[in-house]
Enzyme design. Sequence first.
Site, PDB file in Angstrom:
ATOM      1  N   HIS A  68       0.556  -1.273   0.209  1.00 50.85           N
ATOM      2  CA  HIS A  68       0.022   0.094   0.218  1.00 50.85           C
ATOM      3  C   HIS A  68       0.858   1.306   0.050  1.00 50.85           C
ATOM      4  O   HIS A  68       0.387   2.331  -0.484  1.00 50.85           O
ATOM      5  CB  HIS A  68      -0.924  -0.038   1.282  1.00 50.85           C
ATOM      6  CG  HIS A  68      -2.133  -0.795   0.909  1.00 50.85           C
ATOM      7  ND1 HIS A  68      -3.376  -0.575   1.229  1.00 50.85           N
ATOM      8  CD2 HIS A  68      -2.062  -2.151   0.322  1.00 50.85           C
ATOM      9  CE1 HIS A  68      -4.434  -1.535   0.893  1.00 50.85           C
ATOM     10  NE2 HIS A  68      -3.535  -2.614   0.330  1.00 50.85           N
ATOM     11  N   ASP A  69       2.197   1.153   0.461  1.00 57.00           N
ATOM     12  CA  ASP A  69       3.108   2.206   0.472  1.00 57.00           C
ATOM     13  C   ASP A  69       3.596   2.518  -0.994  1.00 57.00           C
ATOM     14  O   ASP A  69       3.508   3.538  -1.499  1.00 57.00           O
ATOM     15  CB  ASP A  69       3.882   2.155   1.450  1.00 57.00           C
ATOM     16  CG  ASP A  69       4.981   3.443   1.384  1.00 57.00           C
ATOM     17  OD1 ASP A  69       4.291   4.756   1.274  1.00 57.00           O
ATOM     18  OD2 ASP A  69       6.201   3.345   1.609  1.00 57.00           O
ATOM     19  N   ASP A  76       7.475   5.576  -0.217  1.00 56.99           N
ATOM     20  CA  ASP A  76       8.026   6.701   0.406  1.00 56.99           C
ATOM     21  C   ASP A  76       7.407   6.996   1.685  1.00 56.99           C
ATOM     22  O   ASP A  76       7.595   8.107   2.333  1.00 56.99           O
ATOM     23  CB  ASP A  76       7.629   8.197  -0.476  1.00 56.99           C
ATOM     24  CG  ASP A  76       6.161   8.201  -0.671  1.00 56.99           C
ATOM     25  OD1 ASP A  76       5.446   7.227  -0.293  1.00 56.99           O
ATOM     26  OD2 ASP A  76       5.687   9.285  -0.892  1.00 56.99           O
ATOM     27  N   HIS A 197      -2.316 -12.953   0.209  1.00 58.32           N
ATOM     28  CA  HIS A 197      -3.632 -13.420   1.018  1.00 58.32           C
ATOM     29  C   HIS A 197      -3.549 -14.619   1.641  1.00 58.32           C
ATOM     30  O   HIS A 197      -4.952 -15.051   1.891  1.00 58.32           O
ATOM     31  CB  HIS A 197      -4.878 -13.122  -0.003  1.00 58.32           C
ATOM     32  CG  HIS A 197      -5.077 -11.789  -0.208  1.00 58.32           C
ATOM     33  ND1 HIS A 197      -5.677 -11.227  -1.185  1.00 58.32           N
ATOM     34  CD2 HIS A 197      -4.451 -10.333   0.412  1.00 58.32           C
ATOM     35  CE1 HIS A 197      -5.610  -9.909  -1.396  1.00 58.32           C
ATOM     36  NE2 HIS A 197      -4.630  -9.395  -0.375  1.00 58.32           N
ATOM     37  N   ASP A 246     -10.645 -20.915  13.748  1.00 56.96           N
ATOM     38  CA  ASP A 246     -10.669 -21.624  14.818  1.00 56.96           C
ATOM     39  C   ASP A 246     -11.218 -23.155  14.649  1.00 56.96           C
ATOM     40  O   ASP A 246     -12.022 -23.117  13.708  1.00 56.96           O
ATOM     41  CB  ASP A 246     -11.233 -21.419  16.070  1.00 56.96           C
ATOM     42  CG  ASP A 246     -12.856 -20.872  15.740  1.00 56.96           C
ATOM     43  OD1 ASP A 246     -13.628 -21.769  16.237  1.00 56.96           O
ATOM     44  OD2 ASP A 246     -13.100 -20.023  15.279  1.00 56.96           O
ATOM     45  N   ASP A 269       2.747 -18.832   2.481  1.00 56.96           N
ATOM     46  CA  ASP A 269       3.019 -19.973   1.543  1.00 56.96           C
ATOM     47  C   ASP A 269       2.065 -19.999   0.491  1.00 56.96           C
ATOM     48  O   ASP A 269       1.294 -19.190   0.256  1.00 56.96           O
ATOM     49  CB  ASP A 269       3.026 -21.368   2.460  1.00 56.96           C
ATOM     50  CG  ASP A 269       1.637 -21.730   2.994  1.00 56.96           C
ATOM     51  OD1 ASP A 269       0.731 -21.103   2.644  1.00 56.96           O
ATOM     52  OD2 ASP A 269       1.671 -22.527   3.683  1.00 56.96           O
TER      53      ASP A 269
HETATM   54  C1  HEM Z   1      -4.518  -7.718  -6.012  1.00 57.55           C
HETATM   55  C2  HEM Z   1      -5.104  -6.746  -5.509  1.00 57.55           C
HETATM   56  C3  HEM Z   1      -5.288  -6.646  -4.279  1.00 57.55           C
HETATM   57  C4  HEM Z   1      -6.635  -6.352  -3.450  1.00 57.55           C
HETATM   58  C5  HEM Z   1      -7.921  -6.106  -4.147  1.00 57.55           C
HETATM   59  C6  HEM Z   1      -6.434  -6.403  -2.156  1.00 57.55           C
HETATM   60  C7  HEM Z   1      -7.553  -6.516  -1.119  1.00 57.55           C
HETATM   61  C8  HEM Z   1      -7.091  -6.625   0.140  1.00 57.55           C
HETATM   62  C9  HEM Z   1      -8.399  -6.500   1.247  1.00 57.55           C
HETATM   63  C10 HEM Z   1      -9.675  -5.747   0.871  1.00 57.55           C
HETATM   64  C11 HEM Z   1      -7.867  -6.757   2.375  1.00 57.55           C
HETATM   65  C12 HEM Z   1      -8.476  -6.962   3.617  1.00 57.55           C
HETATM   66  C13 HEM Z   1      -8.613  -5.382   4.330  1.00 57.55           C
HETATM   67  C14 HEM Z   1      -9.439  -5.168   5.421  1.00 57.55           C
HETATM   68  O1  HEM Z   1     -10.681  -5.517   5.333  1.00 57.55           O
HETATM   69  O2  HEM Z   1      -9.097  -4.911   6.627  1.00 57.55           O
HETATM   70  C15 HEM Z   1      -6.513  -7.273   2.146  1.00 57.55           C
HETATM   71  C16 HEM Z   1      -5.595  -7.753   3.256  1.00 57.55           C
HETATM   72  C17 HEM Z   1      -4.289  -8.166   2.883  1.00 57.55           C
HETATM   73  N1  HEM Z   1      -3.527  -7.979   1.835  1.00 57.55           N
HETATM   74 FE1  HEM Z   1      -4.299  -7.615  -0.141  1.00 57.55          FE
HETATM   75  N2  HEM Z   1      -5.084  -6.961  -1.795  1.00 57.55           N
HETATM   76  C18 HEM Z   1      -4.695  -7.059  -3.014  1.00 57.55           C
HETATM   77  C19 HEM Z   1      -3.125  -7.202  -3.083  1.00 57.55           C
HETATM   78  C20 HEM Z   1      -2.255  -7.544  -2.051  1.00 57.55           C
HETATM   79  C21 HEM Z   1      -0.834  -7.571  -2.411  1.00 57.55           C
HETATM   80  C22 HEM Z   1      -0.197  -7.374  -3.590  1.00 57.55           C
HETATM   81  C23 HEM Z   1      -0.382  -7.494  -1.156  1.00 57.55           C
HETATM   82  C24 HEM Z   1       1.075  -7.789  -0.745  1.00 57.55           C
HETATM   83  C25 HEM Z   1       2.237  -8.203  -1.548  1.00 57.55           C
HETATM   84  C26 HEM Z   1      -1.445  -7.610  -0.220  1.00 57.55           C
HETATM   85  C27 HEM Z   1      -1.374  -8.097   0.873  1.00 57.55           C
HETATM   86  C28 HEM Z   1      -2.144  -8.403   1.955  1.00 57.55           C
HETATM   87  C29 HEM Z   1      -2.316  -8.691   3.411  1.00 57.55           C
HETATM   88  C30 HEM Z   1      -0.843  -9.141   3.899  1.00 57.55           C
HETATM   89  C31 HEM Z   1      -3.381  -8.682   3.711  1.00 57.55           C
HETATM   90  C32 HEM Z   1      -3.863  -9.113   5.453  1.00 57.55           C
HETATM   91  C33 HEM Z   1      -3.408  -7.777   6.095  1.00 57.55           C
HETATM   92  C34 HEM Z   1      -3.760  -7.933   7.605  1.00 57.55           C
HETATM   93  O3  HEM Z   1      -4.011  -8.986   8.231  1.00 57.55           O
HETATM   94  O4  HEM Z   1      -3.341  -7.011   8.342  1.00 57.55           O
HETATM   95  N3  HEM Z   1      -2.556  -7.655  -0.954  1.00 57.55           N
HETATM   96  N4  HEM Z   1      -6.167  -7.035   0.811  1.00 57.55           N
END
Ligand code: HEM
Length: 345
Positions: A68-69, A76, A197, A246, A269
């Site tokens: 997101h950054d 940045d 994810h 769970d 993974d």
């Molecule tokens: C491809 C497009 C992507 C979409 C549409 C997307 C969307 C989302 C959404 C909606 C969430 C949950 C936010 C919430 O409701 O709290 C999420 C969580 C997450 N996303 Fe993505 N994401 C994308 C790509 C990525 C990428 C490229 C990464 C990292 C390389 C990433 C890593 C994560 C991680 C690790 C979480 C869990 C965060 C947490 O538990 O704090 N996502 N994403």
Amino acid sequence: MRLAVVLLCALVAVQVALLAAPAEGGELVVGYYDNKCRGVENVVKWHVRRALKTNRRAGAALVRLLFHDCFVRGCDASVLLDASPQNPNPEKDAPVNIGLAAFDLLEEIKAAVEHRCPGVVSCSDILIYAARDAASALSNGNIHFDVPAGRLDGLVSSAAEAQAELPDSTFTVQQLIDNFARKDFDVEELVILSGAHSIGVGHCSSFTGRLTAPPEQINPAYRNLLNHKCHQGANPAVVNNVRDEDYETVARFMPGFTSRVRKISDVLDNTFYHNNLARIVSFNSDWQLMTHTEARGHVHEYADNATLWDGDFAESLLKLSKLSMPAGSKGGIRKKCSIASHPLH
Ligand code: HEM
């Protein structure tokens, strides 16, 4: 006259300080702080490891923060800035940034680094180091890469810009492909990075459409599980990977999946790909990958080859970490990651 000269010199000095470190991805170097702040990477790693011992979710938050950054104005640390009178709507307030976390951890690391070497290490480099270390720890060391450093902390942070640049979970596959293409990431890299994810959580509001999606799009048992979870509070967060759910809940809604439940959560993974093939992913955007021939092919490829994904994910995270600020941007080294040191905007 003298005063004017002094003021001019001071202004030039500030400009030099703002431009001192390289802002372009091409100028980043591994070991950038070797002579400037020896041991900084160890300090970051120590804090990340310690935090993950009590809260592995913080690791997921760090990996998401990197994405997101870097997708908004380059890497940045603009996503770390708090609202201020000069800037009431920073990136972190954008709806698409719902659930971002680990800000306190990064601030803790920054304070430790400042104590060691004041004014030397940027928040943007600390964020990338920390996300790399989190990815490594959560994957048991399978995901690893050297981080070229020398980034500057940006001065601009806009919620509207974050909303426009970041992909939304309601996107179609074509919207996802176009969104990633704007940053020079192809379909394969979209699929690789979506594998993140396998860890973390999502709020129910991030997958409302999936709660009523037809069986060909989502496993009905999983859909029932998600509905059950989402009725347990006002927009609760639900784990992205059923493996982290769970045991009792999985046994109740998806008895055939209980063998997947793990004692240790948030293992980074290739399980995302297995989940996608089984139609047990929560975000529409993730399921959308299955509707595109090339993307679907990569989902199969990475489901079949965990080691390949580890290496390719590391490479893609590294590529993300090299996204640079727009040409001509100014930056500096913040004292605190949440507060702009040079409030020009
Ligand atoms: C491809 C497009 C992507 C979409 C549409 C997307 C969307 C989302 C959404 C909606 C969430 C949950 C936010 C919430 O409701 O709290 C999420 C969580 C997450 N996303 Fe993505 N994401 C994308 C790509 C990525 C990428 C490229 C990464 C990292 C390389 C990433 C890593 C994560 C991680 C690790 C979480 C869990 C965060 C947490 O538990 O704090 N996502 N994403």
